[in-house]
Structure formats: C-alpha cells, structure tokens
Design a protein around this motif. Structure first.
Motif, short mmCIF file in Angstrom:
data_model
loop_
_atom_site.label_atom_id
_atom_site.label_comp_id
_atom_site.label_asym_id
_atom_site.label_seq_id
_atom_site.Cartn_x
_atom_site.Cartn_y
_atom_site.Cartn_z
N ARG A 233 3.18 -4.80 7.89
CA ARG A 233 4.21 -5.80 7.63
C ARG A 233 3.69 -7.15 8.11
O ARG A 233 3.38 -7.31 9.28
N ALA A 234 3.59 -8.08 7.17
CA ALA A 234 3.12 -9.43 7.49
C ALA A 234 4.29 -10.39 7.40
O ALA A 234 4.92 -10.53 6.34
N GLU A 235 4.62 -10.99 8.54
CA GLU A 235 5.66 -12.00 8.57
C GLU A 235 4.99 -13.33 8.26
O GLU A 235 4.20 -13.84 9.06
N LEU A 236 5.30 -13.86 7.09
CA LEU A 236 4.62 -15.05 6.59
C LEU A 236 5.55 -16.26 6.59
O LEU A 236 6.75 -16.13 6.31
N PRO A 237 4.99 -17.45 6.85
CA PRO A 237 5.80 -18.67 6.78
C PRO A 237 6.15 -18.99 5.32
O PRO A 237 5.59 -18.41 4.38
N ASP A 238 7.05 -19.93 5.14
CA ASP A 238 7.55 -20.27 3.80
C ASP A 238 6.45 -20.59 2.81
O ASP A 238 6.52 -20.18 1.65
#
Length: 138
Positions: free
Chosen positions: A98-103
């Motif tokens: 799971r990669a939490e990516l910025p906008d």
C-alpha cells in the motif's frame, strides 16, 4: 550478482529469538494469536513486511530520482499474510503493498511509479512469480 552487503541472522524457530550476526537485531519471536500463539514477540511475517516496506520505499526513491518525481511525502506499508497452501497442505504467503501517495501522484502517474518501482525493487524481484503481490494506491 556481485554482493555489496550480506546480512546474516539466526533464529531457532517461530517461538524463540532472532539475532543478527552483529547483534544489532535481537528479538523475541512468538506465534501471533491468530495462529494460536501468545503474540509476545515479533514473527517472520512482521519482519518480512518491515523489510519489504523499507526496500520498496527506498526503491521508489531511486525510481523517483531517475524520473525526476518528488516522492518525499510517500509512505509504504507492506501487508504480509500467511495461510494454508491448497497445493501441498503447507503454508503460503501473499503481500499487499500500500503506497500512500500525495495528490500530485494520484491516478496514472502514481500507478506508473508503483509499477516501475515494483520492477526495480529487490524484494519484488525475489517474490516475482513465487507469491502474489498486489499494489494498492491510497
């Protein structure tokens, strides 16, 4: 492969200790409650998840530098599951990254970055074709 570094650790089972050759890592091991243990220690799945998450995040940094993409705000979580292997009655692993990516990395830019990172990451190379690995953008 020309090894640049070799890590070594010794364990004496799922309910014992895991110790690195330099003593930096020295952890009690225990089965998690879901597998009938007391959970009073770490387990191989947690260790693998931590290693995979760290490696994937580092690989993403390398890919980001190559592609001139800012990945400084990215966070990676690896979920490692263990379950019964229907093929032989033993156990098997699966992974969700799971990669939490910025906008600025949502949508196709983020998907492309994850795919390139998955192709580059040493843990991903080691697992490819051996266990299922799912890539998720959050």
């Amino acid at each position: 492969m020309d090894a640049l570094y070799t890590a070594a650790a010794t364990a004496n089972g799922r309910e014992g200790r895991a110790v690195s050759s330099d003593g930096t890592l020295d952890l009690p091991l225990a089965l998690p409650p879901a597998l009938g243990g007391n959970g009073k220690g770490t387990n191989p799945e947690q260790l693998f998840a931590a290693g995979y998450a760290a490696c994937f995040a580092s690989a993403m940094g390398a890919v980001g530098r190559q592609e001139k993409i800012d990945v400084s705000d990215v966070s990676v979580t690896a979920e490692v599951s263990i379950g019964k292997d229907a093929a032989d009655g033993g156990f098997a692993l699966s992974v969700v990254i799971r990669a939490e990516l910025p906008d600025h990395l949502q949508g196709e830019p983020g998907r492309a970055l994850l795919e390139k990172t998955h192709a580059f990451c040493p843990y991903s190379k080691a697992t490819r074709g051996n266990i299922p690995v799912e890539l998720v953008i959050e």
